[in-house]
Design an enzyme around this catalytic site. Structure first.
Site, PDB file in Angstrom:
ATOM      1  N   ASP A 123      40.730  54.488  51.479  1.00  0.00           N
ATOM      2  CA  ASP A 123      41.197  53.148  51.854  1.00  0.00           C
ATOM      3  C   ASP A 123      39.963  52.296  52.156  1.00  0.00           C
ATOM      4  O   ASP A 123      38.828  52.735  51.959  1.00  0.00           O
ATOM      5  CB  ASP A 123      42.181  53.219  53.033  1.00  0.00           C
ATOM      6  CG  ASP A 123      41.531  53.677  54.332  1.00  0.00           C
ATOM      7  OD1 ASP A 123      40.314  54.018  54.326  1.00  0.00           O
ATOM      8  OD2 ASP A 123      42.227  53.700  55.361  1.00  0.00           O
ATOM      9  N   TYR A 176      45.489  55.088  46.884  1.00  0.00           N
ATOM     10  CA  TYR A 176      45.213  55.552  48.243  1.00  0.00           C
ATOM     11  C   TYR A 176      46.401  56.329  48.813  1.00  0.00           C
ATOM     12  O   TYR A 176      46.266  57.447  49.314  1.00  0.00           O
ATOM     13  CB  TYR A 176      44.844  54.388  49.181  1.00  0.00           C
ATOM     14  CG  TYR A 176      44.983  54.836  50.608  1.00  0.00           C
ATOM     15  CD1 TYR A 176      44.019  55.668  51.175  1.00  0.00           C
ATOM     16  CD2 TYR A 176      46.131  54.551  51.346  1.00  0.00           C
ATOM     17  CE1 TYR A 176      44.189  56.182  52.444  1.00  0.00           C
ATOM     18  CE2 TYR A 176      46.308  55.056  52.617  1.00  0.00           C
ATOM     19  CZ  TYR A 176      45.330  55.869  53.165  1.00  0.00           C
ATOM     20  OH  TYR A 176      45.508  56.391  54.411  1.00  0.00           O
ATOM     21  N   GLU A 207      52.211  55.982  56.041  1.00  0.00           N
ATOM     22  CA  GLU A 207      51.147  55.322  55.281  1.00  0.00           C
ATOM     23  C   GLU A 207      51.562  53.935  54.808  1.00  0.00           C
ATOM     24  O   GLU A 207      50.760  53.009  54.817  1.00  0.00           O
ATOM     25  CB  GLU A 207      50.710  56.188  54.091  1.00  0.00           C
ATOM     26  CG  GLU A 207      49.989  57.482  54.501  1.00  0.00           C
ATOM     27  CD  GLU A 207      48.672  57.244  55.247  1.00  0.00           C
ATOM     28  OE1 GLU A 207      48.106  56.144  55.183  1.00  0.00           O
ATOM     29  OE2 GLU A 207      48.215  58.185  55.931  1.00  0.00           O
TER      30      GLU A 207
HETATM   31  N1  ADE Z   1      45.667  54.265  58.591  1.00  0.00           N
HETATM   32  C1  ADE Z   1      46.142  54.637  57.399  1.00  0.00           C
HETATM   33  N2  ADE Z   1      46.464  55.921  57.378  1.00  0.00           N
HETATM   34  C2  ADE Z   1      46.199  56.386  58.616  1.00  0.00           C
HETATM   35  C3  ADE Z   1      46.331  57.629  59.230  1.00  0.00           C
HETATM   36  N3  ADE Z   1      46.822  58.658  58.560  1.00  0.00           N
HETATM   37  N4  ADE Z   1      45.942  57.742  60.516  1.00  0.00           N
HETATM   38  C4  ADE Z   1      45.454  56.677  61.175  1.00  0.00           C
HETATM   39  N5  ADE Z   1      45.317  55.480  60.656  1.00  0.00           N
HETATM   40  C5  ADE Z   1      45.681  55.326  59.384  1.00  0.00           C
END
Ligand code: ADE
Length: 254
Positions: free
Chosen positions: A125, A107, A27
């Site tokens: 997000d 987030y 993340e």
């Molecule tokens: N962007 C942020 N977290 C994500 C996730 N878990 N899978 C794909 N894109 C992301």
């Protein structure tokens, strides 16, 4: 939505784990960098530092060196600090506790809490906020009972692949029957008039160049104007990304 997600989901490495450390790493990397570029960096990172304890024991300089190219180098140091707190106190298992770790915002806390610990919280997000906004609901209202982890991935996937900021492919959207915005999404034209500042002319670019050069053992980078270089060094020093020796030479910390 869930049926759609199961059909189209991209098989991403962080979707195959419930390890909170691996999820946190993914993340933080994904905050700044596209999925395709994160995948190999994520895998290499976990190979080198497979646990929060391992990362906590690494030197800040090594961590910065391994982060180069992923953007916002400060995030790497914060990630290491968060892992040091985890190594000391264990994992908080809820978003509220995760948020108290260094560098972890609402987030990321919700993402780790739902993906790793199954907490029933929405991870919101910018993609998810846009999807919910177009549906005319609060993201929390959408959470199906007991399925937060899969739902959060589904909402992100929808925002990333169908309900884009600049392109809404309403014809492919599983939420179309309920969406008041279906077929009516108007994306603003790209900002015109204001002349875009080239990235190479920003302080952020200069800071990135300095960290990359120091990480590569090259000393300070050539080709930056002196004032920008000095500003970059001062900012990096203030943020703990660079330390200066008694003779003024810059190096990575630790
Ligand atoms: N962007 C942020 N977290 C994500 C996730 N878990 N899978 C794909 N894109 C992301």
């Amino acid at each position: 939505m869930l049926a759609w997600y199961r059909r189209v989901r991209r098989d991403l490495p962080w979707r195959r784990t419930t390890d909170p450390y691996a999820i946190l790493v993914s993340e933080v990397m994904l905050q700044q960098t596209q999925v395709a570029r994160v995948v190999p960096r994520y895998e290499a990172w976990l190979e080198r530092w497979p646990t929060a304890e391992a990362l906590a024991a690494a030197s800040p300089a090594d961590v910065l060196r391994a982060w180069v190219g992923l953007g916002y180098n400060r995030r790497a140091l914060r990630l290491r600090e968060a892992c040091a707190a985890v190594a000391r106190d264990g994992w908080p298992r809820e978003a509220a506790g995760l948020r108290r770790l260094p560098g972890i915002g609402p987030y990321t806390a919700a993402a780790v809490a739902s993906f790793a610990f199954g907490e029933q919280v929405a991870a919101v997000d910018t993609n998810v906020r846009r999807v919910a906004g177009r549906l005319g609901v609060a993201p929390e209202e959408l959470l199906p009972a007991g399925a937060a982890a899969e739902w959060n991935q589904a909402a992100m996937e929808l925002g990333a692949t169908v309900c884009g900021a600049r392109r809404a492919a309403c014809g492919e959207c599983p939420a179309r029957p309920w969406c008041p915005s279906a077929g009516r999404v108007v994306t603003p034209p790209r900002a015109r008039g204001r002349r875009a500042v080239r990235f190479e002319d920003t302080d952020r670019y200069a800071r990135g160049r300095v960290v990359a050069a120091l990480a590569a053992g090259e000393g300070l980078p050539a080709g930056l104007d002196a004032e920008r270089l000095e500003r970059a060094l001062a900012g990096l020093e203030r943020d703990g990304l660079v330390v200066r020796d008694a003779d003024g030479a810059a190096r990575l910390p630790g």
